[in-house]
Design a protein around this motif. Structure first.
Motif: not given
Length: 672
Positions: A347-360, A488-499
């Motif tokens: 779901t986050g593939e379209s985001l241009t990210c400076k940094d990202s993370v995912y984990y259980d 139980l969570f699967f979590t993603c974080g996105y730091d994008t190039v967007l404002s």
């Protein structure tokens, strides 16, 4: 007597004592102005122009107005007592010269009406004049557009007028009672009557010191923000009572010690000053205690609210390291398949990210004691004995930890790594209800950026890394057996190039995609999905902190004005009381230079005691204040310390200026 005579006597009384009434009217006017402005800012017209009515501001700003009103009652009664004491001789002479108390009451009533009209009228004029500036400041702080329309909020006018007319009515009733129960002779000499030292002075001092130490211990010993919220006002009351006891008893003790020191007491520089302080020992101590408490209120309020407001960005970044964070809650490990993870990540593939993370991760909250975690204590009822043991526990897999951090830690199934807040309990072994024991191999000095650390309760966090997350927690997240409250969570974080603003649309689009996945997998163990945006959190915090900051600044101004006016009236009143003594000393040879040195000695002996004591109070208050600020998400202790030092330095300079000005007023009275 005719009303015209009463009116003339009333207006002449105000005119002759203008040095007292001007400050009194000005203080009341400022209180009225602030009350109007707070209710004006809380009007629907302004709040509706701010994000959906700004419910937090709608509750905070009127609260500030009512707090000012309540404090105004205390403050105006206190300052009015100075005026009544000074005017009592004049009123007593009216009685002796044939005016009965009924006519005196009429004169006092007209005086009160005139003062009330001038005070409230001036306050409303000032409040209305500054309301647009206050509105612009509020909107600017919130990042909203500033309009040009100027209007008068009539409900705020009505509330302010009614409240302060009521206060002045209470002041009049109090003054009438004091005059009614006093004899003419006692009124005439009331401003020249000395005081007897209180009995049991040492006992009062010991109790006051014990209360103060107790309050300091509470502040230093509290670990839990939950306990801090409950005990803060208890500690405040203890400090207020202790301050009055210590200053009153301390004033008496100081005078006695100085008198016993013959070389000090029988020095022209100190003789008159010590005698003057002895003449009004209890009132001197009470006045200094009031100044000290008000100074402490100013310092603590400015430091707390200023730290919140200036630390906004630190708070936002601490709570939301990533612009966009998404989470999917699964009912059990069989539901959290690699395909499910991949679908959520895509779901986050379209985001241009400076940094990202995912984990259980597996999360829970509960009570930890001696390394034994209990996830189901009864937290619905507040219990101070366990408040500092409650934690938020999140468990991660070693594979995710090594992948994200680039480290190569090694664990056995019976070991774990632990990172925790400094407030959290440190332990060598970890168990859940006495089961699943783990040895803490290492206490981690830091941890990777998680997707969100928002803890509205201020509860300490504990992060634990285990060798095999699924093996260790599979039974804990067994929803069917309903044994534990672990999620139980699967979590993603996105730091994008967007404002930040542009990231909002991206986050909303991500939320739509996740919701589609949630619907398609609803019967496959995916219970819920959620998207959190740093921009939304910043917006909420900006509104909350701005409201608190405005309330804090408002109350600080009120406390500051009260402190300054009490200092001023203290100097003026004592100046008139000491004038005759200095007149006698001049007649026996004391020069103006010696008089000035004596005045400086008297003022410096006690005048800076409230400032020093307020600084000590503030220093001991900071530990408990820092816990309270954690509830508001502020974790930056260094900012709090820097703000405290800077605030005290600025306040000390201001206090010295006030001392200089008021001591000049005192000198001009005693040495015309």
């Amino acid at each position: 007597m005719k009303t015209a005579v009463h009116t003339r006597l009333a207006l002449d009384g105000i005119k002759k004592n203008k040095h007292l009434y001007i400050s009194y009217i000005a203080g009341g006017a400022i209180m009225s102005a602030i009350t109007y402005i707070m209710h004006f800012l809380a009007s629907d017209r302004i709040l509706d122009s701010i994000r959906q009515g700004a419910t937090t501001l709608g509750a905070t700003l009127p609260l500030a107005g009512w707090i000012v009103s309540i404090f105004s009652v205390i403050f105006l009664f206190y300052t009015n007592s100075f005026i009544i004491k000074r005017r009592s001789r004049e009123l007593g002479l009216y009685n002796v010269l044939g005016m009965d108390k009924k006519n005196i009451a009429k004169v006092m009533a007209i005086e009160s009406i005139a003062v009330a009209v001038m005070s409230i009228g001036a306050g409303l004029i000032v409040g209305i004049s500054l309301s647009k500036l206050a509105e612009a400041s509020l909107l600017k702080a919130l990042g909203e557009k500033i309009g040009f329309a100027v209007y008068i909020h009539l409900p705020a006018v009505a509330i302010t007028g009614a409240v302060f007319m009521g206060i002045h009515l209470l002041l009049l009733i109090n003054s009438l009672i004091r005059v009614a129960v006093s004899k003419p002779a006692s009124l005439i000499i009331s401003d020249r009557t000395g005081e007897k030292p209180p009995k049991g002075n040492a006992f009062i001092a010991v109790i006051g010191l014990a209360l103060l130490v107790g309050a300091y211990v509470i502040s230093l010993s509290i670990k839990s923000p939950l306990n801090a919220m409950m005990l803060f006002f208890v500690a405040v009351i203890m400090v207020i009572i202790a301050t009055y006891m210590i200053f009153i008893s301390g004033s008496v003790t100081l005078c006695r010690l100085l008198k016993k020191n013959k070389s000090y007491y029988y020095n022209p520089k100190h003789f008159v000053s010590v005698s003057s302080m002895s003449y009004r020992m209890k009132r001197n101590g009470a006045g200094l205690a009031s100044i000290c408490i008000l100074c402490t209120m100013v310092l603590v309020t400015v430091v707390a609210t200023g730290s919140l407001y200036t630390g906004l960005e630190d708070t936002v970044k601490e709570a939301f390291p990533y612009q966009i964070s998404s989470s999917a809650f699964f009912l059990s490990y069989p539901d959290l398949t690699d395909d499910a993870r991949e679908e959520v990540r895509n779901t986050g593939e379209s985001l241009t990210c400076k940094d990202s993370v995912y984990y259980d991760c597996v999360a829970s909250s509960g009570l930890i004691k001696g390394g034994d975690f209990n996830d189901d204590p009864d937290l619905s009822v507040y219990d101070s004995s366990i408040a500092d043991k409650i934690i938020e526990l999140t468990i991660y897999s070693l594979s995710d930890y090594n992948r994200i951090t680039g480290k190569n830690e090694v664990l056995t199934d019976s070991q774990c790594l632990v990172w925790s807040d400094k407030e959290a309990e440190k332990f060598d072994t970890f168990t859940i209800k006495g089961e699943k024991p783990l040895e803490v191999k290492k206490q981690l000095p830091d941890f990777f950026k998680t997707t969100g650390n928002v803890l509205s309760s201020g509860v300490p966090r504990v992060y634990m890394v285990v060798n095999d997350l699924e093996e260790y927690t599979s039974e804990l997240v067994d929803v069917e057996n309903n044994l534990y409250d672990f999620y139980l969570f699967f979590t993603c974080g996105y730091d994008t190039v967007l404002s930040e603003k542009d990231s909002v649309d991206a986050g909303h689009n991500l939320g739509v995609k996740l919701y589609d996945i949630e619907r398609s997998m609803r019967y496959s163990g995916l219970a819920n999905t959620d998207v959190n945006l740093r921009h939304d959190f910043r917006t909420d915090c900006t509104e909350l902190y701005t409201g608190i900051f405005f309330m804090g600044i408002t109350l600080s101004i009120v406390f500051l004005i009260a402190a300054v006016l009490i200092i001023y009236y203290k100097q003026i009143t004592e100046g008139y009381e000491d004038a005759s003594r200095f007149s006698i000393m001049r007649k026996v040879g004391m020069t103006r230079k010696e008089i000035k040195r004596s005045i400086n000695s008297q003022v410096l002996t006690v005048f800076f005691a409230p400032l020093v004591t307020a600084g000590i109070h503030m220093a001991f208050a900071m530990p408990i204040v820092s816990k309270l600020l954690k509830v508001m998400y502020l974790e930056n202790t260094s900012l709090l310390i820097a703000t405290s030092i800077g605030t005290f330095a600025v306040f000390a300079i201001f206090y010295a200026i006030v001392y200089k000005i008021t001591s000049h007023s005192y000198y001009s009275i005693v040495s015309p």
